[in-house]
Design an enzyme around this catalytic site. Structure first.
Site, PDB file in Angstrom:
ATOM      1  N   LYS A 183       0.813  -1.214   0.000  1.00  0.00           N
ATOM      2  CA  LYS A 183       0.000   0.000   0.000  1.00  0.00           C
ATOM      3  C   LYS A 183       0.857   1.280   0.000  1.00  0.00           C
ATOM      4  O   LYS A 183       2.062   1.228   0.219  1.00  0.00           O
ATOM      5  CB  LYS A 183      -0.920   0.009   1.226  1.00  0.00           C
ATOM      6  CG  LYS A 183      -1.964  -1.108   1.203  1.00  0.00           C
ATOM      7  CD  LYS A 183      -2.912  -0.936   0.050  1.00  0.00           C
ATOM      8  CE  LYS A 183      -4.164  -1.797   0.131  1.00  0.00           C
ATOM      9  NZ  LYS A 183      -3.957  -3.236   0.136  1.00  0.00           N
TER      10      LYS A 183
HETATM   11  C1  LIG Z   1     -10.063  -2.571  -1.964  1.00  0.00           C
HETATM   12  C2  LIG Z   1      -9.545  -3.294  -0.766  1.00  0.00           C
HETATM   13  N1  LIG Z   1     -10.378  -3.536   0.254  1.00  0.00           N
HETATM   14  C3  LIG Z   1      -9.966  -4.163   1.368  1.00  0.00           C
HETATM   15  C4  LIG Z   1      -8.663  -4.570   1.525  1.00  0.00           C
HETATM   16  C5  LIG Z   1      -8.296  -5.321   2.769  1.00  0.00           C
HETATM   17  O1  LIG Z   1      -7.229  -4.789   3.447  1.00  0.00           O
HETATM   18  P1  LIG Z   1      -6.298  -5.753   4.346  1.00  0.00           P
HETATM   19  O2  LIG Z   1      -5.529  -6.619   3.419  1.00  0.00           O
HETATM   20  O3  LIG Z   1      -5.442  -4.763   5.088  1.00  0.00           O
HETATM   21  O4  LIG Z   1      -7.183  -6.505   5.247  1.00  0.00           O
HETATM   22  C6  LIG Z   1      -7.745  -4.310   0.503  1.00  0.00           C
HETATM   23  C7  LIG Z   1      -6.332  -4.669   0.649  1.00  0.00           C
HETATM   24  O5  LIG Z   1      -5.738  -5.517   0.164  1.00  0.00           O
HETATM   25  C8  LIG Z   1      -8.193  -3.686  -0.688  1.00  0.00           C
HETATM   26  O6  LIG Z   1      -7.362  -3.471  -1.706  1.00  0.00           O
END
Ligand SMILES: Cc1ncc(COP(=O)(O)O)c(C=O)c1O
Length: 371
Positions: A183
């Site tokens: 990210k």
């Molecule tokens: C659009 C979107 N929503 C939700 C997430 C979930 O985040 P995490 O991987 O930190 O749980 C991500 C990340 O990969 C994402 O790109």
């Protein structure tokens, strides 16, 4: 042959120092860095409050609970997203109701979302996909008309700005950011919910910590909660990353411009939409759509052979096997999403990617595509 990776975080001495300081302090969790990271992050996006959580997914789950989504409810959302945005809805026994996306921005289309609202709809969950701002002013009109709260999935959109000048995450609805290692800002794993409502923050802070109120005795819990805490080590990393965020975002935007120039001559290749209508993307990934008729799997394989990492990104959520089985979805329901999902490919993209690496990716892609 040197491999060009898909993503790579920028980590340096300031992150090392920050983490070592936490280790020396002995306060590895529930310490002072959590509130500090929250304050700095809230200021970054212009939000009144922020709550640090263990992942973007955890943040989405708590944000949906905070706006009142529960068993039997429906939440209108995008099928072109990472699966977590829909999964979080299922966690609460609610149903993700998908609507098709805009072919240019690839974000949930507000008109389609409005048409998907029913008596059971309890919230709207637009996703700022690939860091391009979803049309929140339009969703706000739909939300007002139907008296619905909005939860924003901003996991990919740190640094993005709406056409009315408000940063993504600063509109007041709970907006959820993710800090996984690819990210714009990373804490390894982690997330943040920003919001205007102090009562929502209080609920999220309690539920991320097993349902414990901030002023309660250690073992007294007045509601169901989870362990969705973010450690002080992670928060220290996040604070250090915030200090270099403007630089990292600037480098990502510059890399995107270079890609645009390097790939502009490739016939039939569709590039990410440029900023338009006053919106500004917070660059996260550089995803192209391959020309019609090109075998994407073969393209990924051929690029890998030439030392270039790439990845199909993203699959349509409603066509994932679990979603087909659980919700009965099938091909043809969301044609724009399905067309884009079938041909989209993420190329190597990170702040420190060099001009030479971008030129090499462009050259190899041209060769593989026979252009
Ligand atoms: C659009 C979107 N929503 C939700 C997430 C979930 O985040 P995490 O991987 O930190 O749980 C991500 C990340 O990969 C994402 O790109």
């Amino acid at each position: 042959m040197e491999e060009v990776p898909l993503a790579r975080p920028v980590l340096g001495e300031q992150e090392e120092r920050a983490v070592i300081e936490v280790l020396r302090s002995g306060r590895l969790s529930l310490g002072p860095r959590v509130a500090r990271f929250e304050e700095l992050f809230a200021a970054q996006v212009g939000a009144a409050h922020a709550s640090a959580v263990s992942s973007g997914t955890a943040g989405l789950h708590l944000a949906l609970r905070a706006v009142g989504v529960g068993e039997g409810d429906e939440v209108v959302t995008s099928p072109f997203s990472f699966v977590a945005s829909a999964n979080a809805i299922l966690y609460e026994g609610a149903r993700p109701v998908f609507a098709d996306i805009d072919p240019v921005t690839l974000n949930l289309e507000p008109g389609a979302a409005a048409a998907a609202v029913t008596d059971r709809t309890r919230a709207l969950l637009p996703v700022h996909i690939f860091g391009y701002p979803a049309d929140l002013p339009a969703f706000e009109r739909v939300a007002e008309q139907h008296q619905l709260p909005i939860v924003e999935d901003a996991c990919e959109a740190l640094g993005a700005r709406h056409h009315d000048g408000v940063a993504v995450g600063g509109r007041g609805h709970p907006a959820v950011f993710g800090f996984y290692a690819n990210k714009q800002l990373t804490t390894g794993e982690g997330g943040m919910v920003t919001m205007a409502d102090g009562a929502q923050k209080e609920r999220i802070d309690s539920e991320r910590n097993q349902g414990r109120a901030p002023n309660m005795d250690w073992l007294d819990h007045d509601r169901l909660g989870f362990n969705y805490r973010l450690s002080d080590i992670a928060c220290a990393l996040g604070i250090a990353q915030l200090e270099r965020l403007a630089d990292m975002l600037g480098k990502r935007a510059a890399a995107a411009e270079r890609y645009r120039e390097a790939l502009s001559g490739l016939d039939g290749l569709e590039l990410p939409c440029p900023d338009h209508d006053g919106n500004t993307r917070g660059w996260f990934v550089f995803v192209v759509q391959l020309p019609a008729g090109v075998d994407r799997d073969e393209t990924v394989r051929a690029l890998a052979e030439r030392g270039i990492q790439s990845k199909p990104y993203l699959p349509a959520i409603h066509l994932l096997s679990f979603y087909r089985e659980r919700l009965g979805h099938r091909e043809g329901q969301f044609p724009v999403c399905e067309r884009v999902a079938a041909c989209s490919l993420a190329l190597p993209f990170f702040p420190e990617i060099t001009e030479g690496q971008i030129a090499r990716v462009a050259r190899e892609l041209a060769t593989v595509l026979g252009r």
